[in-house]
Design an enzyme around this catalytic site. Structure first.
Site, PDB file in Angstrom:
ATOM      1  N   GLU A 134      15.087  36.356  33.520  1.00 50.56           N
ATOM      2  CA  GLU A 134      15.046  34.897  33.401  1.00 50.56           C
ATOM      3  C   GLU A 134      14.478  34.254  34.656  1.00 50.56           C
ATOM      4  OE1 GLU A 134      16.929  30.832  34.085  1.00 50.56           O
ATOM      5  OE2 GLU A 134      17.072  32.685  35.257  1.00 50.56           O
TER       6      GLU A 134
ATOM      7  N   ASP B 274      19.503  39.386  34.963  1.00 51.91           N
ATOM      8  CA  ASP B 274      18.888  39.554  36.278  1.00 51.91           C
ATOM      9  C   ASP B 274      19.450  38.554  37.282  1.00 51.91           C
ATOM     10  OD1 ASP B 274      17.549  37.605  34.641  1.00 51.91           O
ATOM     11  OD2 ASP B 274      16.028  37.432  36.219  1.00 51.91           O
TER      12      ASP B 274
END
Length: 484
Positions: free
Chosen positions: A146, A79
């Site tokens: 994350e 991400d």
């Protein structure tokens, strides 16, 4: 100019980074990029599996003669942080990232670039497809989400990984070998209220604070950059105190791990105080520009008259919110004694928003010390409890404690000297990494984190230095051949 990066070296890394820029992948929306990684592995006939939260693991067999080498886990997250300036049209759920080459850097066109952690992920994909490399068995771990909550790392289950060494590719300064990081915790603060009618006869002014650098609330918290929320509320307190202004709405920042770059507020005042309010905005603009002259060169605080809103915050809520934000600690709180120049504890007033009968404030507190993290969390809770707010601490995650006896660190230090002719800097970082969490599911891992130079992550000014990407990748592949 996005495809121009395909000409950069090493071409296999930039090829995969380009593909990642074409796949929208903000935190919480990684299904498409997960599929891309899975399909990539299947196309190479490599073993691939995905766990229940979405983490992807690709396994590449050892090259001939390296069958007895330890299994190395290469790890990055999929991400990215979606940040743009308020005047930019970009939908992070639909639009690709448009990259621009500017001398020795690659940046995005008015948005975050996603080099954090797209370059690390691209490097793993390049390793997986390059059959000319010499290495032991490799597990490529791609974690999800994350940036907000480290969901992927927390979702790892025992037995998902088999390696004994983990190379995390998510730090952002060439020449640094990271062996520890801070833990963190989110604080969510809120007030519930019933709107009251705006004072009859008042006029309304919108105050806009723009142009701040923002950035990563871990890696760049020590640089003295302005926090838009702190500056806005400092101004609001004076406007309320000296001009009897009423607060109709306020909004600043957006992401828990980014220093807020912009903040906006709508105030109402008596007509005879309107000019004084506009003058106060100009005065604070000059004051802030003077205070941050060497740091925030594009800072602007401006005011414009707008239509009178129907409602304002109740006066007691308004005063509680303003006083609490002004009083609350923000920025660096303490420094590490054992690693001079590294932040130990900090907090970031990340976002503030009012509307629909609610004010919400979000913080991210970080510390390398669990006890100091808890103490700072308690400090914030105390400030806002005194202001009759609801305070919740959520999403706590542990730090990663340094391993003074790391064997892989010794190999990497020696190799760095032989490749670059200088000693690497062994460091503990204040930013949050997934390493400590991964150790919880896979105890005993020998871990080092490193990467190329990426500046201003979590802001539209993010860029990666091109030449450091090539050196980073060659260093990575050399490490794999040395771990026997």
């Amino acid at each position: 100019m996005s495809k121009e990066i395909l000409k950069l070296k090493p071409e296999n890394v930039w090829k995969h980074f380009y593909e990642l820029t074409q796949i929208p992948r903000p935190t919480g929306h990684t299904k498409a990029v997960e599929k891309y990684v899975v399909d990539f592995a299947k196309g190479l006939n490599l073993d691939v599996k995905q766990d229940k939260v979405g983490n992807v693991l690709i396994t590449k067999p050892a090259s001939k003669g390296m069958e007895n080498a330890p299994t190395v886990i290469l790890q990055s997250h999929l991400d990215m942080v979606p940040q743009k300036n308020s005047d930019v049209q970009h939908d992070f759920l639909k639009d690709p990232i448009e990259t621009v080459i500017d001398g020795n850097i690659v940046k995005a066109k008015s948005t975050t670039l996603g080099a954090d952690n797209g370059i690390g992920a691209a490097a793993i994909l390049a390793v997986m497809e390059d059959d000319s490399l010499v290495h032991g068995k490799i597990e490529g771990l791609f974690t999800i989400d994350e940036e907000e909550g480290m969901v992927g790392a927390f979702g790892l289950e025992p037995g998902f990984l088999t390696g004994s060494i983990l190379l995390n590719l998510d730090t952002e300064e060439e020449g640094e070998l990271c062996i520890g990081c801070a833990g963190g915790i989110d604080e969510n603060v809120s007030w519930q209220y019933k709107d009251v009618e705006a004072p009859a006869g008042d006029v309304a002014v919108k105050v806009s604070l723009k142009g701040l650098k923002g950035g990563h609330s871990g890696g760049e918290i020590h640089l003295g950059r302005a926090n838009a929320n702190k500056l806005m509320f400092r101004f609001l307190k004076e406007a309320v105190r000296s001009l009897d202004a009423r607060l109709a709405s306020v909004e600043g920042g957006s992401l828990r791990n980014a220093i807020p770059r912009e903040a906006f507020a709508v105030l109402t005042v008596l007509p005879e105080n309107a000019d004084a309010l506009m003058d106060l905005v100009d005065d604070y603009n000059d004051l802030y520009c003077e205070e941050f002259a060497e740091i925030e060169t594009n800072l602007t605080l401006k005011a414009e008259k707008v239509d009178l809103p129907k409602t304002v915050l109740p006066e007691e809520i308004q005063d509680d919110v303003i006083n609490a934000v002004v009083a609350c600690p923000n920025g660096v709180i303490s420094m590490l004694q054992s690693f001079p120049g590294i932040v130990e504890s900090s907090t970031n007033i990340a976002s503030i928003k009012s509307g629909e009968g609610k004010v919400e404030i979000k913080f991210l507190t970080r510390s390398s010390s669990e006890s100091k993290k808890e103490a700072l969390d308690s400090m914030i809770e105390s400030v806002f409890s005194l202001a009759d707010a609801k305070v919740e601490a959520v999403n706590g995650y542990p730090g990663w404690q340094p391993n003074a006896h790391s064997k892989v660190l010794e190999v990497m230090k020696s190799l760095f000297v032989s490749q670059f002719g200088r000693e690497p800097q062994v460091q503990v970082v204040h930013a949050g990494l997934e390493c400590g969490i991964i150790l919880g599911s896979t105890p005993g891992l020998d871990i080092v984190s490193f990467g190329p130079t990426i500046m201003n992550p979590h802001s539209p000014d993010e860029f990666v230095e091109i030449d450091t990407v090539e050196r980073f990748y060659h260093y990575l592949t050399a490490i794999l051949s040395e771990l026997k």
